[in-house]
Write a protein that holds these residues in place. Structure first.
Motif, PDB file in Angstrom:
ATOM      1  N   PHE A 190      44.004  39.300  55.640  1.00  0.00           N
ATOM      2  CA  PHE A 190      44.785  39.401  54.399  1.00  0.00           C
ATOM      3  C   PHE A 190      45.989  38.456  54.427  1.00  0.00           C
ATOM      4  CE2 PHE A 190      42.540  43.443  53.926  1.00  0.00           C
ATOM      5  CZ  PHE A 190      42.284  43.439  52.566  1.00  0.00           C
ATOM      6  N   TRP A 191      46.226  37.833  53.274  1.00  0.00           N
ATOM      7  CA  TRP A 191      47.431  37.044  53.081  1.00  0.00           C
ATOM      8  C   TRP A 191      47.791  37.111  51.600  1.00  0.00           C
ATOM      9  CZ3 TRP A 191      42.692  34.690  52.814  1.00  0.00           C
ATOM     10  CH2 TRP A 191      42.478  33.760  51.786  1.00  0.00           C
ATOM     11  N   VAL A 192      48.895  36.486  51.231  1.00  0.00           N
ATOM     12  CA  VAL A 192      49.339  36.460  49.833  1.00  0.00           C
ATOM     13  C   VAL A 192      49.506  35.010  49.411  1.00  0.00           C
ATOM     14  CG1 VAL A 192      51.215  37.022  48.236  1.00  0.00           C
ATOM     15  CG2 VAL A 192      50.450  38.710  49.909  1.00  0.00           C
ATOM     16  N   ASP A 193      48.997  34.681  48.235  1.00  0.00           N
ATOM     17  CA  ASP A 193      49.246  33.388  47.613  1.00  0.00           C
ATOM     18  C   ASP A 193      50.303  33.584  46.535  1.00  0.00           C
ATOM     19  OD1 ASP A 193      47.728  31.612  49.025  1.00  0.00           O
ATOM     20  OD2 ASP A 193      45.987  31.725  47.711  1.00  0.00           O
ATOM     21  N   GLY A 194      51.444  32.922  46.702  1.00  0.00           N
ATOM     22  CA  GLY A 194      52.473  32.934  45.670  1.00  0.00           C
ATOM     23  C   GLY A 194      52.403  31.642  44.883  1.00  0.00           C
ATOM     24  N   TYR A 195      52.261  31.742  43.572  1.00  0.00           N
ATOM     25  CA  TYR A 195      52.132  30.555  42.727  1.00  0.00           C
ATOM     26  C   TYR A 195      53.513  30.217  42.162  1.00  0.00           C
ATOM     27  CZ  TYR A 195      47.281  31.842  43.307  1.00  0.00           C
ATOM     28  OH  TYR A 195      46.067  32.170  43.852  1.00  0.00           O
ATOM     29  N   PHE A 196      54.226  29.334  42.896  1.00  0.00           N
ATOM     30  CA  PHE A 196      55.597  28.987  42.547  1.00  0.00           C
ATOM     31  C   PHE A 196      55.616  27.779  41.611  1.00  0.00           C
ATOM     32  CE2 PHE A 196      56.133  31.480  46.319  1.00  0.00           C
ATOM     33  CZ  PHE A 196      57.369  32.090  46.184  1.00  0.00           C
ATOM     34  N   GLU A 197      56.624  27.749  40.732  1.00  0.00           N
ATOM     35  CA  GLU A 197      56.811  26.576  39.895  1.00  0.00           C
ATOM     36  C   GLU A 197      57.174  25.381  40.765  1.00  0.00           C
ATOM     37  OE1 GLU A 197      59.687  27.533  36.966  1.00  0.00           O
ATOM     38  OE2 GLU A 197      58.284  28.718  35.745  1.00  0.00           O
ATOM     39  N   GLU A 198      56.733  24.211  40.359  1.00  0.00           N
ATOM     40  CA  GLU A 198      56.968  23.008  41.155  1.00  0.00           C
ATOM     41  C   GLU A 198      58.452  22.698  41.317  1.00  0.00           C
ATOM     42  OE1 GLU A 198      55.605  19.387  39.148  1.00  0.00           O
ATOM     43  OE2 GLU A 198      55.264  20.624  37.368  1.00  0.00           O
ATOM     44  N   THR A 199      59.280  23.207  40.411  1.00  0.00           N
ATOM     45  CA  THR A 199      60.723  22.988  40.524  1.00  0.00           C
ATOM     46  C   THR A 199      61.340  23.765  41.683  1.00  0.00           C
ATOM     47  OG1 THR A 199      61.031  24.748  38.879  1.00  0.00           O
ATOM     48  CG2 THR A 199      61.002  22.477  38.081  1.00  0.00           C
ATOM     49  N   SER A 200      60.608  24.727  42.246  1.00  0.00           N
ATOM     50  CA  SER A 200      61.119  25.533  43.359  1.00  0.00           C
ATOM     51  C   SER A 200      60.663  25.020  44.721  1.00  0.00           C
ATOM     52  CB  SER A 200      60.670  26.997  43.205  1.00  0.00           C
ATOM     53  OG  SER A 200      61.120  27.552  41.997  1.00  0.00           O
ATOM     54  N   LEU A 201      59.716  24.084  44.746  1.00  0.00           N
ATOM     55  CA  LEU A 201      59.119  23.682  46.015  1.00  0.00           C
ATOM     56  C   LEU A 201      60.117  23.027  46.963  1.00  0.00           C
ATOM     57  CD1 LEU A 201      55.640  22.269  44.933  1.00  0.00           C
ATOM     58  CD2 LEU A 201      56.239  24.564  45.709  1.00  0.00           C
ATOM     59  N   PRO A 249      46.540  16.216  24.214  1.00  0.00           N
ATOM     60  CA  PRO A 249      47.877  15.947  23.654  1.00  0.00           C
ATOM     61  C   PRO A 249      48.791  17.150  23.831  1.00  0.00           C
ATOM     62  CG  PRO A 249      46.305  16.396  21.897  1.00  0.00           C
ATOM     63  CD  PRO A 249      45.508  16.320  23.167  1.00  0.00           C
ATOM     64  N   ILE A 250      50.077  16.875  24.088  1.00  0.00           N
ATOM     65  CA  ILE A 250      51.082  17.924  24.258  1.00  0.00           C
ATOM     66  C   ILE A 250      52.126  17.755  23.163  1.00  0.00           C
ATOM     67  CG2 ILE A 250      52.870  18.856  25.785  1.00  0.00           C
ATOM     68  CD1 ILE A 250      51.229  17.904  28.141  1.00  0.00           C
ATOM     69  N   PHE A 251      52.349  18.808  22.381  1.00  0.00           N
ATOM     70  CA  PHE A 251      53.253  18.733  21.239  1.00  0.00           C
ATOM     71  C   PHE A 251      54.555  19.499  21.470  1.00  0.00           C
ATOM     72  CE2 PHE A 251      48.895  18.377  19.592  1.00  0.00           C
ATOM     73  CZ  PHE A 251      48.974  17.132  18.985  1.00  0.00           C
ATOM     74  N   THR A 252      54.724  20.067  22.665  1.00  0.00           N
ATOM     75  CA  THR A 252      55.940  20.846  22.933  1.00  0.00           C
ATOM     76  C   THR A 252      57.062  19.923  23.382  1.00  0.00           C
ATOM     77  OG1 THR A 252      55.179  21.232  25.196  1.00  0.00           O
ATOM     78  CG2 THR A 252      54.628  22.894  23.569  1.00  0.00           C
ATOM     79  N   TRP A 253      58.310  20.338  23.079  1.00  0.00           N
ATOM     80  CA  TRP A 253      59.470  19.573  23.497  1.00  0.00           C
ATOM     81  C   TRP A 253      59.742  19.746  24.985  1.00  0.00           C
ATOM     82  CZ3 TRP A 253      61.799  16.012  20.572  1.00  0.00           C
ATOM     83  CH2 TRP A 253      61.577  16.048  19.194  1.00  0.00           C
ATOM     84  N   VAL A 254      59.472  20.943  25.474  1.00  0.00           N
ATOM     85  CA  VAL A 254      59.736  21.241  26.886  1.00  0.00           C
ATOM     86  C   VAL A 254      58.402  21.318  27.624  1.00  0.00           C
ATOM     87  CG1 VAL A 254      60.740  22.862  28.520  1.00  0.00           C
ATOM     88  CG2 VAL A 254      61.816  22.507  26.295  1.00  0.00           C
ATOM     89  N   ARG A 255      58.274  20.520  28.641  1.00  0.00           N
ATOM     90  CA  ARG A 255      57.030  20.533  29.417  1.00  0.00           C
ATOM     91  C   ARG A 255      57.122  21.612  30.482  1.00  0.00           C
ATOM     92  NH1 ARG A 255      54.018  15.414  32.400  1.00  0.00           N
ATOM     93  NH2 ARG A 255      52.168  16.593  33.017  1.00  0.00           N
ATOM     94  N   LEU A 256      56.115  22.478  30.540  1.00  0.00           N
ATOM     95  CA  LEU A 256      56.101  23.577  31.503  1.00  0.00           C
ATOM     96  C   LEU A 256      55.803  23.061  32.898  1.00  0.00           C
ATOM     97  CD1 LEU A 256      54.108  26.259  29.477  1.00  0.00           C
ATOM     98  CD2 LEU A 256      56.590  26.029  29.721  1.00  0.00           C
TER      99      LEU A 256
END
Length: 287
Positions: A190-201, A249-256
């Motif tokens: 058993f282990w855990v995968d944490g899916y962190f935002e790239e800004t936290s790496l 295409p991406i139409f949002t002002w803020v990219r996730l």
């Protein structure tokens, strides 16, 4: 300055101080210590399939049962494989008897040829028969080894410590070679995968301590960072109909920000916490 005019000022300063303290705490939690609620408990699943075909005559395990490495999972009818082994051994005995006779005959032929009583052609025929029987006995011994191996495979044992899951096989079912009959969740994996935002790496390092909270449990699980994935699937890299890159295409002002898997080793699991592969976890790095 009267007391009545000082009290509102003190209350305002106190409220500002409390707000600043909470603001600092929130900044430390959200920015100083990377965390995510997008985590998942993972485990290796071992699929067990027979290497021989036959009807299942024993199935001593049940769904969700804990088994240990070496425990019997199921057994296939051994009669056909015992008969095949007996036949292979009988073939060895028959060809071995013929080989013994050919060896003795070749020896007699050699003696007579030395005395001039046997021609060269007759002697060569005897030697050829001897070599053919030697090869036949070697092939028979290989067949015996194969039959013994097949007979040993009628009993299938667990390769790991783990839990039987989604068991659909029943006693009396016919098992085919390579057919997945039993799946085991490896309890030691058993282990855990944490899916962190790239800004936290940038704030995550190997061996950093981590705190894991499973949904449905108040107890905390301790672990540490085992590593960060070095790649994720790039959807825009998939070729389109003409072989060109298919860019959405991406139409949002803020990219996730992308989410990157971080492997978390589990050090300690509190009493009463049941690890289940696929369940949700929150992970905080740095404490």
């Amino acid at each position: 300055m009267s007391l009545s005019s000082v009290i509102p000022v003190l209350l305002t300063l106190g409220a500002v101080a409390v707000a600043a303290l909470f603001g600092w705490f929130a900044w430390d939690v959200y920015m100083g210590r990377p965390w995510t609620r997008d985590g998942m408990v993972r485990a290796y699943v071992v699929t067990v399939a027979p290497e021989i075909a036959g009807r299942i005559v024993k199935l001593p395990v049940a769904d969700n049962q804990m088994v240990h490495k070496g425990d019997v999972l199921f057994e296939i009818e051994p009669a056909d494989y015992q008969i095949a082994l007996d036949a292979a051994r009988a073939q060895v005995a028959r060809d071995q008897a013929a080989l013994d006779y050919a060896r003795a005959n070749e020896g007699r032929q050699a003696t007579l040829r030395g005395e001039g009583w046997v021609s060269k052609d007759v002697f060569q025929q005897s030697a050829s028969s001897l070599h053919q029987l030697q090869a036949a006995v070697a092939a028979d011994q290989t067949a015996v080894a194969k039959a013994e191996l097949n007979l040993s495979r009628v009993t299938v044992r667990s390769p790991v410590n783990g839990y039987v899951t989604n068991l659909l096989a029943q006693r009396g079912d016919y098992a085919n070679i390579g057919q997945n009959l039993v799946s085991l969740v490896d309890s030691d994996s058993f282990w855990v995968d944490g899916y962190f935002e790239e800004t936290s790496l940038g704030r995550i390092r190997d061996n950093d301590p981590t705190t894991i909270r499973l949904m449905g449990y108040s107890q905390l699980i301790r672990g540490y960072v085992g590593g960060v994935a070095r790649g994720i699937t790039v959807v825009n890299a998939q070729p389109g109909q003409g072989g060109l890159a298919s860019v959405n295409p991406i139409f949002t002002w803020v990219r996730l920000a992308q989410r990157i898997p971080v492997h978390i080793h589990i050090d300690q699991v509190p009493d009463g916490v049941r690890l289940v592969a696929g369940t949700t976890a929150s992970v905080e790095v740095g404490r």
